[in-house]
Design a protein around this motif. Structure first.
Motif, PDB file in Angstrom:
ATOM      1  N   UNK A 105      14.927 -20.077 -27.948  1.00  0.00           N
ATOM      2  CA  UNK A 105      13.662 -20.871 -28.179  1.00  0.00           C
ATOM      3  C   UNK A 105      12.310 -20.512 -27.545  1.00  0.00           C
ATOM      4  N   UNK A 106      12.379 -19.200 -27.920  1.00  0.00           N
ATOM      5  CA  UNK A 106      11.026 -18.475 -27.572  1.00  0.00           C
ATOM      6  C   UNK A 106      10.651 -17.406 -28.639  1.00  0.00           C
ATOM      7  N   UNK A 107       9.583 -17.751 -29.394  1.00  0.00           N
ATOM      8  CA  UNK A 107       9.244 -16.970 -30.425  1.00  0.00           C
ATOM      9  C   UNK A 107       7.740 -16.873 -30.580  1.00  0.00           C
ATOM     10  N   UNK A 108       7.174 -16.192 -29.796  1.00  0.00           N
ATOM     11  CA  UNK A 108       5.726 -15.977 -29.708  1.00  0.00           C
ATOM     12  C   UNK A 108       5.111 -14.846 -30.913  1.00  0.00           C
ATOM     13  N   UNK A 109       4.179 -15.003 -31.360  1.00  0.00           N
ATOM     14  CA  UNK A 109       3.712 -14.028 -32.552  1.00  0.00           C
ATOM     15  C   UNK A 109       3.999 -12.582 -31.755  1.00  0.00           C
TER      16      UNK A 109
END
Length: 301
Positions: free
Chosen positions: A86-90
């Protein structure tokens, strides 16, 4: 890109407290020998059933464990895998500075491995954990939480109602005497001595001690609420005397935060760095190398 890495190895001893309902005050520490059976049962589970969620959005599981048993020891070596989902930054490219959307799903996370070796020393009834320090991986406390969770599940399936707590014994990085001064309360002191002392003038026992183990053990326990730090200091001083028959002193106590602490004059590995190669494609440490290094350290215990 770096091709190798100095990996810090942390040292622990693990114990378990057991009690019956309503009798928690009558507990004592025992070595966490159950770790072998729990790991063996977890190994048989399907992959998804091994998963365990932590409170920080991370999950982990026991990916691999090999159990090796001989006449004197039981060794468990393997690794956990953990990931934060639940964590997908650029993503950003270090060479160009350009960013792009992260292609992974929110249910996916970057895998972190945390390698370990458990050693059950049969002759001393002691359980050691040598754990790779990985800031992004899992900790000894996480492992205890994991084994506690599955031990309760397996106990329930077997119809057992044993109450228990798995205890992580912290080994401080300073020396024995300095560590002793930092203890808020000293509860138990163990003194190990050579069996030849029985036949000396000090005790005048029969010399027929051939069937005894090389070391004998005496245990001093404090009264409830009291401390025996002074006794522990005397034992440590006696251990350091020239030609001392004392081979080992071990002290159990609590620090200011009420963590259980064990101090041990036995030559142990409190922490150590090992150099291992990195996988040039992923940047991960090479599993076979670090497990071999952990196993070699365990042989010194």
């Amino acid at each position: 890109m770096k091709t190798d890495k100095n990996v810090k190895v942390l040292y622990y001893q693990l114990y378990i407290r057991k009690w019956k309902k309503g009798k928690k005050d009558k507990t004592s520490l025992e070595p966490f020998l159950e770790v072998k059976d729990i790991a063996s049962d977890i190994k048989k589970l399907g992959r998804l059933k091994k998963f365990y969620d932590l409170n920080n959005g991370k999950f982990f599981f026991l990916e691999s464990v090999e159990i090796i048993e001989n006449n004197s020891d039981v060794i468990l070596k393997g690794f956990f895998k953990s990931a934060r989902n639940e964590f997908r930054p650029n993503l950003i490219n270090k060479k160009t500075g350009t960013e792009r959307p992260n292609p992974k799903l929110l249910t996916e996370g970057d895998i972190e491995k945390t390698h370990f070796v458990f050693k059950i020393a049969k002759d001393r009834d002691e359980v050691y954990l040598l754990l790779e320090y990985n800031y992004h991986g899992i900790t000894c406390s996480n492992i205890i939480e994991y084994f506690t969770h599955f031990h309760r599940i397996f106990q329930k399936k077997k119809g057992h109602t044993q109450f228990f707590t798995i205890v992580q014994a912290i080994i401080p990085g300073n020396d024995f005497f300095d560590g002793l001064q930092l203890l808020k309360r000293t509860k138990v002191a163990e003194v190990h001595f050579d069996k030849q002392l029985l036949g000396s003038k000090a005790l005048n026992f029969s010399n027929r001690t051939v069937s005894l183990k090389q070391d004998l053990k005496l245990v001093a326990k404090a009264e409830i609420g009291e401390s025996i730090k002074e006794v522990a200091v005397d034992l440590f001083n006696a251990f350091n005397e020239k030609d001392s028959k004392i081979t080992r002193v071990r002290v159990f106590g609590n620090d200011d935060d009420n963590n259980e602490v064990i101090l041990d004059t036995l030559k142990i590995i409190k922490n150590e760095f090992v150099k291992v190669d990195l996988n040039t494609d992923t940047g991960e440490v090479v599993t076979s190398q670090i497990l071999t290094a952990l196993f070699k350290i365990s042989e010194k215990l």
